[in-house]
Write an enzyme that holds these catalytic residues in place. Structure first.
Site, mmCIF file in Angstrom:
data_model
loop_
_atom_site.group_PDB
_atom_site.id
_atom_site.type_symbol
_atom_site.label_atom_id
_atom_site.label_comp_id
_atom_site.label_asym_id
_atom_site.label_seq_id
_atom_site.Cartn_x
_atom_site.Cartn_y
_atom_site.Cartn_z
ATOM 1 C CE LYS A 174 72.007 85.455 71.367
ATOM 2 N NZ LYS A 174 71.489 86.828 71.696
ATOM 3 N N GLY B 14 82.420 87.353 70.694
ATOM 4 C CA GLY B 14 81.775 88.307 71.592
ATOM 5 C C GLY B 14 81.127 87.608 72.777
ATOM 6 N N GLY C 160 77.811 88.517 75.508
ATOM 7 C CA GLY C 160 76.758 89.490 75.803
ATOM 8 C C GLY C 160 76.122 89.096 77.131
ATOM 9 C CB ALA C 161 73.346 90.568 79.079
ATOM 10 C CD GLN C 162 69.920 87.239 74.880
ATOM 11 O OE1 GLN C 162 70.403 87.788 73.910
ATOM 12 N NE2 GLN C 162 68.806 86.557 74.853
ATOM 13 N N GLY C 163 74.950 85.471 76.711
ATOM 14 C CA GLY C 163 75.824 84.315 76.509
ATOM 15 C C GLY C 163 76.971 84.646 75.579
ATOM 16 C CB VAL D 60 78.586 85.581 69.997
ATOM 17 C CG1 VAL D 60 78.328 85.466 68.497
ATOM 18 C CG2 VAL D 60 77.336 86.078 70.710
ATOM 19 C CG ASP E 33 68.559 97.923 75.875
ATOM 20 O OD1 ASP E 33 69.075 96.834 76.200
ATOM 21 O OD2 ASP E 33 69.028 99.029 76.210
HETATM 22 C C1 LIG Z 1 74.358 87.544 67.877
HETATM 23 C C2 LIG Z 1 75.470 88.384 68.399
HETATM 24 N N1 LIG Z 1 75.502 88.864 69.663
HETATM 25 C C3 LIG Z 1 76.615 89.585 69.790
HETATM 26 N N2 LIG Z 1 77.299 89.578 68.613
HETATM 27 C C4 LIG Z 1 76.595 88.836 67.737
HETATM 28 C C5 LIG Z 1 77.009 88.623 66.325
HETATM 29 C C6 LIG Z 1 76.111 88.161 65.346
HETATM 30 C C7 LIG Z 1 76.568 88.031 64.042
HETATM 31 N N3 LIG Z 1 77.844 88.332 63.694
HETATM 32 C C8 LIG Z 1 78.698 88.775 64.624
HETATM 33 N N4 LIG Z 1 79.961 89.074 64.193
HETATM 34 C C9 LIG Z 1 81.003 89.710 64.829
HETATM 35 C C10 LIG Z 1 80.783 90.702 65.784
HETATM 36 C C11 LIG Z 1 81.871 91.312 66.411
HETATM 37 C C12 LIG Z 1 83.180 90.964 66.054
HETATM 38 N N5 LIG Z 1 84.256 91.605 66.657
HETATM 39 C C13 LIG Z 1 84.093 91.965 68.072
HETATM 40 C C14 LIG Z 1 85.255 92.791 68.618
HETATM 41 O O1 LIG Z 1 86.521 92.319 68.173
HETATM 42 C C15 LIG Z 1 86.641 92.262 66.757
HETATM 43 C C16 LIG Z 1 85.600 91.300 66.163
HETATM 44 C C17 LIG Z 1 83.372 89.983 65.075
HETATM 45 C C18 LIG Z 1 82.293 89.354 64.469
HETATM 46 C C19 LIG Z 1 78.315 88.947 65.965
#
Ligand SMILES: Cc1nc[nH]c1-c1ccnc(Nc2ccc(N3CCOCC3)cc2)c1
Length: 364
Positions: A55, A33, A35-38, A40, A151
């Site tokens: 992250k 993933g 996000g706005a912060q960086g 992952v 938010d």
């Molecule tokens: C800290 C943080 N900030 C954004 N996301 C996270 C985070 C934190 C912990 N686990 C996950 N796991 C995770 C999230 C989404 C996905 N998918 C995304 C779309 O496509 C299929 C997979 C896969 C794993 C994500």
């Protein structure tokens, strides 16, 4: 232990377009993933022998908004402890001195998807009510620590196939600038409450509004109030739910109440038209009764006036969610109180850099 982390080696891998320089214990990185912060990444922790999420915060001190958010997140994640809030497992940087300090890496438990991937699935009442219950438990814990998120949205909530749910971040600092962001990321306002949109004083019920929008989206399979900006957001809300009462409008700041009074008068739609039986799961058994319970809770969450909106404790005792009620989960010991004044400090970028550096090298 600090010692081992300082000496332990690092390796650099490309994750998408981003270089991750992480401790050697973290292997097999792949992007999940941004996000706005960086960015992952998912990784395998060879020491704990489990999957983790890492992250990367790139230059989190680049401006005050990023620095405040990173600092707040580091402090809050270390402070709260609840099964429905993502747990921070490790924090590190590969830089050895404050002068060289660039990036922060935050290691968390790995989830399998975020709620954006779930909102358009046909969920049965069991899963729907369980996800809602866990979201309410997590937010209740934040409120118990004096933290109002403000938010909440599907992209900052993560889930696993066993239907477990965790809140991924801590939202907006009280003094966060609401609008302009330096990054190309668009701020999603769809889930922001009327009092946040209208600049009113707010309380924890702002988060109930957001949860209502998320819950409604999971039922309808589409965003309830997809406003392109705050004005459009407000118009969509009153077109759907009806105009606010004069009593509510009188509580607004003069300039805002004058604007709100210029709006056409809307009666609003009935909730059985907004959420007809057809959009609820139709599995056998009491699903009509469950649909009526879900609709009733939605109506109480999507109440325009924060003074009339259902609060967290009543939402957790509502027939639709109280089937899951576990005192140990709902009343998990509130963590230490978060000192919001830390958010209010106006530090320079250099001062925030030092604050962040200190948080990272002194982390547990
Ligand atoms: C800290 C943080 N900030 C954004 N996301 C996270 C985070 C934190 C912990 N686990 C996950 N796991 C995770 C999230 C989404 C996905 N998918 C995304 C779309 O496509 C299929 C997979 C896969 C794993 C994500």
């Amino acid at each position: 232990m600090k010692g081992s982390r300082q000496n332990e080696g690092f390796h650099t891998v490309e994750v998408g377009e981003t270089a991750f320089t992480v401790l050697e214990r973290y292997q097999n990185l792949r992007q999940v993933g941004t996000g706005a912060q960086g960015v992952v990444a998912a990784a395998y922790d060879t020491q704990l022998k489990q999957n983790v999420a890492i992250k990367k915060l790139s230059r989190p001190f680049q401006n005050v908004t990023h620095a405040k958010r990173a600092y707040r997140e580091l402090r809050l994640m270390s402070l709260v402890n609840h099964k429905n809030i993502i747990r921070l497992m490790n924090v590190f940087t590969s830089q050895k001195t404050l002068e060289d300090f660039q990036d922060v890496y935050m290691v968390m438990e790995l989830m399998e998807a975020n709620l954006s991937q779930v909102v358009n699935l046909e969920l049965d009442h069991e899963r729907l009510s369980y996800l809602l219950y866990q979201l309410l438990c997590g937010v209740r814990h934040l409120h118990a620590a004096g933290i109002i998120h403000r938010d909440l949205k599907p992209s900052n909530i993560a889930v696993k196939s066993d239907c477990s749910l965790k809140i991924l971040d801590f939202g907006l600092a009280r003094t966060a600038n609401q609008g302009f962001l330096m990054t190309p990321y668009v701020v999603t306002r769809y889930y922001r409450s009327p009092e946040v949109i209208l600049g009113m004083s707010y309380s924890g019920t702002v988060d109930i509004w957001s949860i209502g929008c998320i819950f409604g989206e999971m039922v309808r399979g589409q965003v309830l109030f997809p406003g392109s900006d705050h004005i459009d957001q407000w118009n969509k809300i009153i077109e759907t739910l009806g105009s606010p009462t004069p009593e509510f409008v009188n509580r607004l700041q003069p300039a805002v109440s004058n604007y709100v009074r210029t709006r056409p008068h809307y009666r609003g739609m009935s909730f059985s038209r907004l959420f007809p039986d057809g959009c609820f799961p139709t599995e056998s058994g009491g699903s009509r009764a469950l649909a009526a319970q879900a609709r009733d809770l939605l109506q109480k969450m999507l109440e325009l006036d924060p003074n009339k909106r259902i609060n967290i404790d009543d939402a957790l005792r509502h027939p639709y969610t109280n089937i899951w009620y576990e005192p140990s989960e709902v009343e998990a010991p509130p963590p230490l109180q978060y000192d919001n004044s830390l958010d209010e400090r106006e530090l320079t970028v250099e001062q925030w850099r030092e604050e962040l550096w200190r948080e990272v090298i002194n982390w547990r």
